[in-house]
Design a protein around this motif. Structure first.
Motif, short mmCIF file in Angstrom:
data_model
loop_
_atom_site.label_atom_id
_atom_site.label_comp_id
_atom_site.label_asym_id
_atom_site.label_seq_id
_atom_site.Cartn_x
_atom_site.Cartn_y
_atom_site.Cartn_z
N ARG A 1 -0.10 -8.11 -7.61
CA ARG A 1 1.14 -8.71 -7.10
C ARG A 1 2.19 -7.68 -6.72
NH1 ARG A 1 2.84 -11.48 -12.85
NH2 ARG A 1 4.23 -9.83 -13.64
N ASP A 2 1.96 -6.38 -7.03
CA ASP A 2 2.90 -5.34 -6.66
C ASP A 2 2.61 -4.74 -5.28
OD1 ASP A 2 4.41 -5.48 -9.00
OD2 ASP A 2 2.98 -4.20 -10.07
N GLN A 3 1.56 -5.20 -4.61
CA GLN A 3 1.19 -4.65 -3.30
C GLN A 3 2.30 -4.88 -2.28
OE1 GLN A 3 -1.32 -2.86 -2.35
NE2 GLN A 3 -1.08 -2.91 -0.13
N PRO A 4 2.76 -3.82 -1.57
CA PRO A 4 3.78 -4.00 -0.53
C PRO A 4 3.24 -4.86 0.62
CG PRO A 4 3.64 -1.69 -1.20
CD PRO A 4 2.46 -2.39 -1.81
N THR A 5 3.99 -5.86 1.01
CA THR A 5 3.54 -6.75 2.10
C THR A 5 3.49 -6.02 3.44
OG1 THR A 5 5.81 -7.53 2.39
CG2 THR A 5 4.39 -8.82 0.96
N GLY A 6 4.29 -4.98 3.60
CA GLY A 6 4.30 -4.24 4.86
C GLY A 6 3.05 -3.42 5.09
N GLN A 7 2.21 -3.27 4.07
CA GLN A 7 0.98 -2.48 4.21
C GLN A 7 -0.26 -3.35 4.37
OE1 GLN A 7 0.68 0.37 1.01
NE2 GLN A 7 2.75 1.15 1.32
N LEU A 8 -0.07 -4.66 4.54
CA LEU A 8 -1.21 -5.57 4.64
C LEU A 8 -1.69 -5.70 6.08
CD1 LEU A 8 0.07 -8.45 2.32
CD2 LEU A 8 -1.43 -6.54 1.71
N SER A 9 -2.99 -5.92 6.24
CA SER A 9 -3.53 -6.25 7.56
C SER A 9 -3.15 -7.69 7.90
CB SER A 9 -5.05 -6.11 7.56
OG SER A 9 -5.65 -7.14 6.78
N GLY A 10 -3.40 -8.09 9.14
CA GLY A 10 -3.07 -9.44 9.54
C GLY A 10 -3.79 -10.49 8.72
N GLY A 11 -5.07 -10.27 8.46
CA GLY A 11 -5.83 -11.22 7.66
C GLY A 11 -5.36 -11.28 6.22
N GLU A 12 -4.97 -10.13 5.66
CA GLU A 12 -4.47 -10.10 4.29
C GLU A 12 -3.13 -10.82 4.18
OE1 GLU A 12 -6.61 -5.82 3.18
OE2 GLU A 12 -4.54 -5.90 3.87
N LYS A 13 -2.29 -10.67 5.20
CA LYS A 13 -1.02 -11.40 5.23
C LYS A 13 -1.27 -12.91 5.27
CE LYS A 13 1.59 -7.76 7.58
NZ LYS A 13 2.24 -7.34 8.84
N GLN A 14 -2.27 -13.31 6.04
CA GLN A 14 -2.58 -14.74 6.14
C GLN A 14 -3.02 -15.29 4.79
OE1 GLN A 14 -5.47 -15.57 9.18
NE2 GLN A 14 -4.41 -17.42 9.77
N ARG A 15 -3.81 -14.52 4.06
CA ARG A 15 -4.27 -14.96 2.75
C ARG A 15 -3.10 -15.04 1.75
NH1 ARG A 15 -9.40 -11.72 0.88
NH2 ARG A 15 -9.66 -11.72 3.13
N LEU A 16 -2.16 -14.11 1.88
CA LEU A 16 -0.98 -14.12 1.00
C LEU A 16 -0.11 -15.35 1.26
CD1 LEU A 16 0.75 -12.76 -1.15
CD2 LEU A 16 1.83 -11.43 0.69
N VAL A 17 0.08 -15.67 2.53
CA VAL A 17 0.85 -16.88 2.87
C VAL A 17 0.20 -18.12 2.27
CG1 VAL A 17 1.45 -18.42 4.78
CG2 VAL A 17 1.93 -15.99 4.95
N LEU A 18 -1.11 -18.20 2.36
CA LEU A 18 -1.82 -19.34 1.78
C LEU A 18 -1.62 -19.40 0.27
CD1 LEU A 18 -5.10 -19.21 3.86
CD2 LEU A 18 -3.53 -21.14 3.74
N ALA A 19 -1.60 -18.24 -0.37
CA ALA A 19 -1.36 -18.23 -1.81
C ALA A 19 0.00 -18.81 -2.14
CB ALA A 19 -1.48 -16.80 -2.36
N GLY A 20 1.01 -18.48 -1.32
CA GLY A 20 2.34 -19.03 -1.54
C GLY A 20 2.38 -20.53 -1.39
N VAL A 21 1.62 -21.06 -0.44
CA VAL A 21 1.55 -22.51 -0.23
C VAL A 21 0.79 -23.17 -1.38
CG1 VAL A 21 0.69 -24.33 1.28
CG2 VAL A 21 1.73 -22.29 2.27
N MET A 22 -0.32 -22.56 -1.76
CA MET A 22 -1.15 -23.13 -2.83
C MET A 22 -0.38 -23.20 -4.15
SD MET A 22 -4.12 -23.67 -1.37
CE MET A 22 -5.27 -23.05 -0.14
N ALA A 23 0.45 -22.19 -4.42
CA ALA A 23 1.18 -22.15 -5.69
C ALA A 23 2.10 -23.35 -5.86
CB ALA A 23 1.99 -20.85 -5.77
N LEU A 24 2.50 -23.98 -4.77
CA LEU A 24 3.41 -25.12 -4.83
C LEU A 24 2.71 -26.44 -5.16
CD1 LEU A 24 5.52 -24.25 -1.65
CD2 LEU A 24 6.13 -23.82 -4.04
N SER A 25 1.36 -26.42 -5.16
CA SER A 25 0.58 -27.64 -5.41
C SER A 25 1.09 -28.81 -4.58
CB SER A 25 0.61 -27.99 -6.91
OG SER A 25 0.03 -26.98 -7.68
N PRO A 26 1.09 -28.70 -3.26
CA PRO A 26 1.69 -29.75 -2.43
C PRO A 26 0.90 -31.05 -2.45
CG PRO A 26 0.52 -28.16 -1.08
CD PRO A 26 0.52 -27.61 -2.47
#
Length: 521
Positions: free
Chosen positions: A139-164
């Motif tokens: 969770r300490d990984q800088p977001t500015g160093q992520l590839s496009g696909g890694e950013k997409q996976r991180l966004v999904l994690a943020g959505v999943m954490a909300l249990s919509p």
């Protein structure tokens, strides 16, 4: 049908439509649709049919009083979408638009904090969401160093954490490698099963989602619903009609477009390329040797974070290497129409200073004649307020006459099916339309070589085939085409040669033309 869950939200649309501000055509119109709580829907349709607009509206993010015009009725859980926004989670096509924090864990925690989740409960949910989506760092990984696909996976994690209670996914696996895409689908299945959430997903990888969804809804371009029902039944009985309308249909494989002749004329030589981003712990690319040839399509493949986009930017002259060099061959100067007298003078200057003329040091007016580039995120290359102005920018930069500028722009608008959007703001286009515009801007200056990062992202079947034909024709006319892609069908259909990357290194090269000859033999 998936059993309803008390926490799930249903959807109702009655003659609903939405028109974006400044547009003559409606993005969606005459939509009648019912989604029961707990259903799992694959939302399909041609590019521009309104899929992204519908998802944005269901998330309560459209404000008709400020941004457009609405008609009919749309409800989520029996209420206007804006009233239940906290129970809806959405992941957009562009992950950049949803990343707000500098560290990965903080970004996932951001939504939980905004919703008042107690601090002791936040970090366990963050860790669980990162694990569910297969995020490869802590969770300490800088977001500015992520590839496009890694950013997409991180966004999904943020959505999943909300249990919509209603989960909306817009092309969630478009920029992911096959393993990463499978991890995301597994994560979605786990979250939906645990929460009983209603799921509506837009994804052109139709085949991959069929085991998870129970129903497919196909929007008709221009309004209404083209098809609706159980996936196997819909595709079996209406497959030909849907494919003709631009919808991806399982089993309808595209044709192959290989080069008619072997490529022998080198345009660009890259030797010993290494690149390390500032503050990165390891090089993104190490000791890569690549040659681009006239009349050849070269595919760069590999997992997310393997260095494909970095190599593409270096080959395009948009990034200075940490070591090694990218050298233009004499034929590139000639094909780009650069003044041979300038070429000789420039080479003498750089030979005195550094022994060569690095591509990344060329002036913009010179570089755009030689190299056309499509970024992984198309919005990163938009600079003007209309589609027409965006296409005119490059030709004006290289000194085309007003008549030639108009001719080039009109031709590209027609060829890439963007004429009806000529006056639209590029940032308001759908994901597929933005991608076509970014390809068109790369072509506008008539470059000798093209470097494209995920050129087929967000395309329906019709525009995908049109891009294939357009790029194949350019290749056959003698252009060099290099492209980064996770689209296995596009690689199989178009690539003459493939370079596979892993952990910043080139690990395998294959020549599809030689393989085809062996198959024929």
């Amino acid at each position: 049908m998936t059993p309803a869950h008390p926490a799930a939200l249903g959807v109702r649309a009655r003659a609903w439509g939405y028109r974006h501000a400044g547009r003559q055509a409606w993005a969606v119109r005459g939509l009648d649709l019912t989604v029961e709580p707990g259903e799992r829907i694959l939302l399909a349709g041609a590019s521009g049919a309104g899929k992204s607009t519908l998802l944005t509206a269901l998330a309560g993010l459209l404000d008709p009083e400020q941004a457009g015009e609405v008609e009919g009725a749309l409800t989520v859980g029996g209420a206007p979408p804006r009233e239940v926004r906290e129970r809806v989670g959405i992941a957009f096509q562009d992950p950049e638009s949803q990343l707000v924090m500098a560290r990965a864990g903080d970004d996932v925690a951001f939504g939980l904090e905004n919703r008042g989740v107690p601090t002791p409960a936040i970090w366990p949910r963050v860790e669980e969401a990162l694990k569910l989506t297969g995020f490869p760092y802590d969770r300490d990984q800088p977001t500015g160093q992520l590839s496009g696909g890694e950013k997409q996976r991180l966004v999904l994690a943020g959505v999943m954490a909300l249990s919509p209670a209603l989960l909306l996914l817009d092309e969630p696996t478009a920029n992911l490698d096959p393993d990463g895409a499978a991890l995301v689908r597994t994560a979605v299945e786990r979250v939906v099963a645990a929460r009983g959430s209603t799921l509506i997903v837009v994804d052109h990888r139709v085949d991959d989602w069929l085991p998870l969804v129970s129903r497919v809804v196909v929007l008709r371009a221009g309004g209404g619903v083209l098809a609706d029902g159980e996936p196997a039944q819909v595709f079996a009985t209406q497959g030909e009609r849907l494919a003709a309308a631009g919808v991806w249909v399982p089993g309808h494989r595209p044709p192959r477009r290989r080069a008619p002749e072997p490529a022998t004329e080198p345009l660009l030589a890259a030797e010993g390329l290494t690149h390390t981003y500032p503050a990165a712990g390891r090089p993104a690319l190490v000791d890569a040797n690549v040659r681009l040839h006239a009349g050849e399509a070269l595919a760069l493949t590999g997992t997310n974070g393997s260095g494909k986009s970095t190599l593409a930017m270096l080959l395009a002259g948009l990034l200075p290497p940490s070591a090694g060099h990218v050298r233009a061959m004499p034929s590139l100067y000639l094909r780009a129409g650069l003044d041979p007298r300038w070429t000789a003078a420039r080479r003498r200057l750089f030979q005195r200073q550094s022994g060569d003329s690095p591509l990344h040091t060329w002036r913009a007016t010179e570089l755009v004649r030689a190299m056309g580039t499509v970024f992984q995120d198309p919005e990163h290359q938009f600079l003007t307020s209309t589609v027409r102005a965006e296409l005119a920018l490059g030709p004006r930069l290289i000194g085309c006459s007003p008549g030639e500028v108009t001719s080039r722009v009109d031709d590209l608008l027609d060829r890439l099916r963007l004429a009806h959007l000529a006056a639209a703001n590029p940032f308001t286009l759908s994901g597929g339309e933005k991608r076509r515009l970014s390809v068109a801007t790369a072509l506008a200056t008539g470059p000798a070589a093209l470097v494209l990062d995920e050129p087929t992202f967000g395309q329906d079947r019709s525009t995908w085939l049109e891009l294939l034909d357009l790029l194949a024709n350019l290749r056959d006319e003698g252009h060099a085409v290099t492209f980064v892609s996770h689209d296995a069908d596009f690689v199989a259909a178009f690539a003459d040669r493939t370079l596979e990357m892993r952990a910043g290194r080139l690990v395998h090269e294959s020549d599809q033309r030689m393989a085809a000859k062996r198959e024929c033999a």
